[in-house]
Scaffold this active site. Structure first.
Site, short mmCIF file in Angstrom:
data_model
loop_
_atom_site.label_atom_id
_atom_site.label_comp_id
_atom_site.label_asym_id
_atom_site.label_seq_id
_atom_site.Cartn_x
_atom_site.Cartn_y
_atom_site.Cartn_z
N LYS A 83 35.03 68.01 110.64
CA LYS A 83 35.72 69.39 110.79
C LYS A 83 37.28 69.32 110.83
O LYS A 83 38.07 70.19 110.78
CB LYS A 83 35.30 70.04 112.13
CG LYS A 83 34.45 71.19 111.77
CD LYS A 83 33.37 70.93 111.06
CE LYS A 83 32.18 70.01 111.66
NZ LYS A 83 31.14 69.76 110.88
N SER A 111 24.08 68.73 107.10
CA SER A 111 24.81 67.83 106.91
C SER A 111 25.10 67.46 105.43
O SER A 111 24.19 68.04 104.65
CB SER A 111 24.07 66.72 107.61
OG SER A 111 24.75 65.28 107.31
#
Ligand code: XAI
Ligand code: MG
EC number: 4.2.1.9
Length: 552
Positions: free
Chosen positions: A121, A468
């Protein structure tokens, strides 16, 4: 100079006194002030070493006549946050990172920025800030981890998560699991496959915001330190020429990023982050346009989790510049775009060469004629859902089966670990979207446990949460609209048939429209799961996953 707002004239004497309190000299104050955003912390393997990168960046800035001023950015390790409440706090940090950089860089009137991210992120959060602030900005990431070695096999974090499922299914011993644990992650750096962090670092290079090598040079190589010095010098060059982030991150650059995404087989999370970054740069990305790009872009790489090579192999094969050169041969790249080298993509790739066609397939001999990502549409996902088809077993590209419905990741994970999911099932995990989760959890534990049980070739999974980059199989995420706002995924019942045809970009809940209308009328929105703190505020403001789960 923008920074003159903090240092020029008699009315800025108080400000200068504060600079003097930090030991800055007249010479340092007179120079352009370059904000250096350091996301170093001691809880992410991809960030533990970033001070060394930062020192090299600062050396580069000083060599080229600037004054670096460092400030921090937060970060979360998705691997460590995985499979518990912590994962609700991962995606949301992207907005905190963007917002906090906006605050510090504006409050101190920096002339330019160097961003030093690495993991999932942090990269998009910083790119969003770059687009929002539109200053001269260069990125240099921490670089990928080397692959682990276990006997004569190479392995990564994917193998660890999948091994959990193998142990649960009685296919692996706990001793073997502990041995693997000792060698799966042998160095600092972002986890070694084409997972989310590396996907985003590669995409940064394609966008033109990182120097050649940014996506693939391993974290522990000296070349990464040299790259950081060059990044420091490059930002000064950009400052002098007046080149800002939005001049680089334009609509064509995002088209290039998506094409490279398809060629590389990037993480499904790129389909959240690229629209969010584009939004900050004033560009709109439409999910149907992403399918058009995928339809015409060959998939050239099958790194982990789609195959058994790693980012270090792609680096040796020539890295991202060699990938771009392959795509250019097909004429699918805009090569006249400016990059942080001060040169165009065409100039950057002039000498790029594919040095290992086994790792980087030539564009006339691809893994598939179409790209790594597909967006599926249908009555179950009117606004789309996302799958990494290049990491999906061929027999699962078309599948239909009975829904096995779970209202949380935890409930589903328990069922998987108790071997209650059977061949043919279509697992549905809902109320895990950006608003419903809140925070749109990444569900590697579930998808990997299924893969570890060998079910990735027989079971599909659909969720309004996300995955993921290490996820493989028919794992279909970002289902929009999400369950918490009354999206059709909320109306699925145990045993309903769901039909998925990935290469036809379709997903269908085989229930009559009238019946779905009846279920919708009987549905009431659940109470928010979190009522205090940042997560509660986030849940109120966040947009749907199909628009990047952004706060504005
Ligand atoms: C832990 C991982 C592998 O980094 C994951 O978070 C991803 O998204 O790729
Ligand atoms: Mg992640």
């Amino acid at each position: 100079m923008r920074s003159e707002r903090t240092k020029k004239g008699i009315e800025r004497a108080p400000h200068r006194s504060l600079f003097r309190a930090m030991g800055y000299t007249d010479e340092e104050m007179a120079r352009p002030i370059i904000g250096v955003v350091n996301s170093k912390n001691e809880i992410i393997p991809g960030h533990i070493h970033l001070d060394a990168i930062v020192d090299a960046v600062k050396a580069g800035i000083r060599m080229a006549g600037g004054t670096p001023m460092e400030f921090p950015a937060i970060g979360v390790c998705d691997g460590i946050a995985m499979n518990h409440e912590g994962m609700k706090y991962s995606l949301v940090t992207r907005e905190l990172i963007a917002d906090s950089i906006e605050c510090v860089a504006t409050a101190h009137a920096f002339d330019a920025l160097v961003m030093i991210p690495n993991c999932d992120k942090v990269v998009p959060g910083m790119l969003m800030a770059a687009g929002r602030l539109d200053l001269p900005t260069v990125f240099v990431s921490g670089g990928p981890m080397l692959a682990g070695k276990y006997g004569n096999k190479r392995l990564s974090l994917t193998n660890m998560f999948e091994a959990v499922g193998s142990v649960a299914a009685g296919k692996m011993s706990e001793e073997e699991l502990s041995e693997m644990e000792m060698c799966a992650c042998p160095t600092c750096g972002s986890c070694s496959g084409m997972f989310t962090a590396n996907s985003m670092n590669c995409v940064t290079e394609v966008l033109g915001m990182g120097l050649p090598g940014n996506g693939t040079i391993p974290a522990v190589y000296s070349a990464r330190i040299a790259l950081a010095k060059k990044a420091g010098m490059a930002v000064m060059d950009m400052f002098e020429k007046g080149i800002t982030a939005r001049q680089i991150m334009n609509e064509k650059a995002f088209e290039n990023a998506l094409a490279a995404d398809m060629a590389l087989g990037c993480s499904s999370n790129t389909i959240l982050h690229l629209p969010a970054i584009a939004h900050e740069a004033g560009v709109k990305i439409n999910l149907r346009r992403i399918n058009e790009i995928s339809e015409t872009t060959p998939n050239l790489c099958r790194l982990a989790p789609a195959g058994d090579s790693f980012i270090e192999d792609l680096d040796e094969a020539g890295g991202i510049q060699a990938v771009l050169a392959e795509l250019d041969k097909k004429g699918i790249l805009h090569t006249d775009l400016l990059t942080v080298t001060g040169k165009t993509i065409a100039e950057n790739i002039k000498n790029a060469r594919n040095k290992n066609p086994a790792v980087l397939r030539p564009s006339d001999n691809p893994w598939s004629a179409t790209g790594g990502i597909a967006i599926l549409f249908g009555n179950l996902a009117p606004n789309g859902c996302v799958v990494k088809r290049s990491a999906c077993a061929p027999e699962m590209l078309k599948h239909s089966g009975p829904a096995r419905v779970f209202n949380s990741e935890e409930d589903c994970f328990k069922a998987v670990m108790n071997n209650r999911i059977k061949a043919g099932d279509v697992v549905v995990i809902r109320y895990e979207g950006p608003r419903g989760g809140p925070g749109m959890r990444e569900m590697l534990s579930v998808t990997a446990a299924l893969a570890g049980q060998g079910l990735d070739k027989q079971v599909a999974l659909i969720t309004d949460g996300r995955f993921s980059g290490a996820t493989r199989g028919a794992s279909i995420g970002h289902c929009s609209p999400e369950a918490a706002v009354g999206g059709p995924i909320a109306f699925v019942e145990e045993g309903d048939i769901i039909a998925v045809d990935i290469n036809a970009y379709s997903i269908k809940l085989e229930v009559a429209d009238e019946e779905l209308e009846r279920r919708k009328a009987a549905w009431t929105a659940p109470e928010p799961k979190v009522t205090k703190g940042f997560l509660a505020r986030y849940a109120k403001m966040v947009s749907s996953a199909d628009t990047g789960a952004v706060l504005s």
